[in-house]
Design a protein around this motif. Sequence first.
Motif, short mmCIF file in Angstrom:
data_model
loop_
_atom_site.label_atom_id
_atom_site.label_comp_id
_atom_site.label_asym_id
_atom_site.label_seq_id
_atom_site.Cartn_x
_atom_site.Cartn_y
_atom_site.Cartn_z
N LEU A 60 85.12 -26.48 125.89
CA LEU A 60 84.07 -25.20 125.83
C LEU A 60 83.42 -24.98 126.95
CD1 LEU A 60 81.79 -26.61 122.63
CD2 LEU A 60 83.16 -24.69 123.02
N GLU A 61 83.79 -26.30 127.40
CA GLU A 61 83.52 -26.07 129.33
C GLU A 61 84.35 -25.83 130.58
OE1 GLU A 61 81.52 -28.75 133.11
OE2 GLU A 61 82.14 -29.84 130.86
N HIS A 62 85.24 -26.17 130.27
CA HIS A 62 86.62 -25.59 130.83
C HIS A 62 87.77 -24.18 130.32
CE1 HIS A 62 85.26 -28.44 134.13
NE2 HIS A 62 85.69 -29.37 132.66
N GLY A 63 87.46 -24.26 129.22
CA GLY A 63 88.42 -23.65 128.64
C GLY A 63 90.11 -24.10 127.49
N ALA A 64 89.98 -23.29 126.90
CA ALA A 64 91.55 -23.71 126.24
C ALA A 64 92.24 -24.08 127.47
CB ALA A 64 91.20 -22.88 124.59
N GLY A 65 92.70 -23.00 127.90
CA GLY A 65 94.22 -23.46 129.27
C GLY A 65 93.73 -23.46 130.52
N ALA A 66 94.95 -23.61 130.92
CA ALA A 66 95.43 -24.28 131.86
C ALA A 66 95.58 -22.84 133.36
CB ALA A 66 96.41 -25.05 132.74
N GLY A 67 95.32 -22.02 132.43
CA GLY A 67 96.13 -20.01 133.30
C GLY A 67 96.98 -20.36 134.11
N ALA A 68 96.60 -21.14 135.37
CA ALA A 68 97.95 -22.04 136.05
C ALA A 68 97.67 -22.75 136.89
CB ALA A 68 97.38 -20.66 137.35
N SER A 69 98.94 -23.17 137.51
CA SER A 69 99.14 -24.18 137.91
C SER A 69 98.11 -24.82 139.27
CB SER A 69 100.44 -25.16 138.41
OG SER A 69 100.47 -24.51 140.08
N ARG A 70 97.65 -26.04 139.61
CA ARG A 70 96.57 -25.84 140.68
C ARG A 70 96.86 -25.75 142.09
NH1 ARG A 70 95.76 -32.72 139.73
NH2 ARG A 70 94.43 -33.00 141.56
N VAL A 71 98.45 -25.79 141.93
CA VAL A 71 98.66 -25.01 143.45
C VAL A 71 98.47 -23.60 143.87
CG1 VAL A 71 100.37 -24.43 145.29
CG2 VAL A 71 100.98 -26.68 143.11
N ALA A 253 100.63 -40.93 151.54
CA ALA A 253 102.07 -40.05 152.21
C ALA A 253 103.14 -39.88 150.96
CB ALA A 253 102.98 -40.69 153.05
N LEU A 254 102.90 -40.42 149.65
CA LEU A 254 103.45 -40.16 148.70
C LEU A 254 103.33 -39.12 147.42
CD1 LEU A 254 104.65 -44.29 147.84
CD2 LEU A 254 106.52 -41.93 148.16
N ARG A 255 101.77 -39.31 147.52
CA ARG A 255 101.45 -38.28 146.07
C ARG A 255 101.66 -36.76 147.61
NH1 ARG A 255 96.27 -35.28 146.30
NH2 ARG A 255 95.99 -35.33 144.25
N GLU A 256 101.73 -36.74 148.79
CA GLU A 256 101.63 -35.71 149.83
C GLU A 256 102.65 -35.09 149.33
OE1 GLU A 256 99.52 -33.61 151.13
OE2 GLU A 256 97.78 -34.81 150.43
N GLN A 257 103.51 -35.92 148.96
CA GLN A 257 104.82 -35.32 148.84
C GLN A 257 105.06 -34.81 147.81
OE1 GLN A 257 107.99 -35.21 150.37
NE2 GLN A 257 109.62 -34.74 148.47
N LEU A 258 104.54 -35.55 146.48
CA LEU A 258 104.98 -34.86 145.10
C LEU A 258 104.19 -33.56 144.91
CD1 LEU A 258 103.32 -38.51 143.39
CD2 LEU A 258 105.58 -37.24 143.18
N VAL A 259 102.88 -33.27 145.79
CA VAL A 259 101.96 -32.35 145.59
C VAL A 259 102.88 -31.10 146.39
CG1 VAL A 259 100.34 -31.42 146.71
CG2 VAL A 259 99.09 -33.19 145.89
N ASN A 260 103.61 -31.27 147.29
CA ASN A 260 104.59 -29.90 147.85
C ASN A 260 106.05 -30.26 147.09
OD1 ASN A 260 103.10 -29.26 150.74
ND2 ASN A 260 102.51 -31.47 150.26
N ALA A 261 106.44 -31.12 146.41
CA ALA A 261 108.15 -30.97 146.17
C ALA A 261 107.83 -31.07 144.52
CB ALA A 261 108.97 -31.55 146.94
N SER A 262 106.80 -31.19 143.98
CA SER A 262 107.10 -31.77 142.49
C SER A 262 107.44 -30.39 141.68
CB SER A 262 106.19 -32.71 141.87
OG SER A 262 106.43 -34.25 142.39
N ARG A 263 108.12 -29.83 140.93
CA ARG A 263 107.92 -28.82 140.39
C ARG A 263 107.58 -28.08 139.31
NH1 ARG A 263 112.43 -25.28 142.09
NH2 ARG A 263 112.51 -24.33 140.18
N THR A 264 107.37 -29.67 138.81
CA THR A 264 107.08 -30.13 137.34
C THR A 264 105.00 -29.82 137.55
OG1 THR A 264 107.06 -31.68 136.89
CG2 THR A 264 108.38 -31.09 135.82
N PHE A 265 104.88 -30.05 138.97
CA PHE A 265 103.44 -30.20 139.28
C PHE A 265 103.25 -28.75 139.42
CE2 PHE A 265 100.24 -29.96 142.29
CZ PHE A 265 99.22 -30.69 141.73
N ILE A 266 104.05 -28.23 140.86
CA ILE A 266 104.13 -27.14 141.47
C ILE A 266 103.39 -25.80 140.29
CG2 ILE A 266 105.05 -25.18 142.98
CD1 ILE A 266 105.98 -28.13 144.41
#
Length: 266
Positions: A60-71, A253-266
């Motif tokens: 109810l607060e955020h909606g039912a779908g993501a709409g887009a990736s966090r990036v 440093a590892l998290r930054e790599q994931l944010v920038n290189a994980s295709r399933t996150f991006i």
Amino acid sequence: MAEPAPRWETWLGTRARVRELRGLQRNDAPRGRVFDLASNDYLGLAGHRQVRRAAADAALEHGAGAGASRVAGGTFAVHRELEAGLCSYAHRQSALVFSSGYTANLGVLGALGGPGSLFIIDAHAHASLIDGAKLSASAVATAAHNDLEDVARLLHANREDPQGKPRVLVVVESIYSVFGDAAALPKLAALCAQYGALLLVDEAHSLGAVPRGSAVHAAGLADASHVLSTATLSKALGSQGGAVLLGGSGAQALREQLVNASRTFI
């Protein structure tokens, strides 16, 4: 609508006959009223009234779908809240949430893989780990199941090989889903530290379902920078999603790599 081409029809028919002969035909037909003895909802939280209410309130607060990736669409406060909660629960320093445990495994292996990486994977590792390794363009070696000596052999062979890979990741599960046996995490972590390798622990069947909440924490490895863990939120935690959990001084440093290189996150 056009029918499938004859060659595809023949191939599909052949595959169906092979599945039938092997007794591997699956279906998604409704089961009716049953006693569920196959669920991974270990604590029964998926049907708990408070969990269901929280999910309804969130929709109810955020909606039912993501709409887009966090990036693309931005990180919301609720993302940070979830990641902070997971860090607190698992006693780790940093977390990154994904849409599922499967995509978390694909994402972390893809982000850490490449021509200069070697993944040493336990023979009983989950399909998502195998898929992630294949998609990563890394060299892959399979270690005998729960065999510390075989892991050591593969690590040593890579070190001694003039063409050995400079980056090595050992991939295991904390608790294996088929036989329910557990990995020797302290010994594996010590072995990886000896060879300068990272250790990835899939906690799909342990986060929330073991004493102290996390197998990595219970093994005294929550602060180890070279130990990464993944988890799904859809088993013991009774929800949906996945996460990569990181600790120690190298967590950011590892998290930054994931944010920038994980295709399933991006």
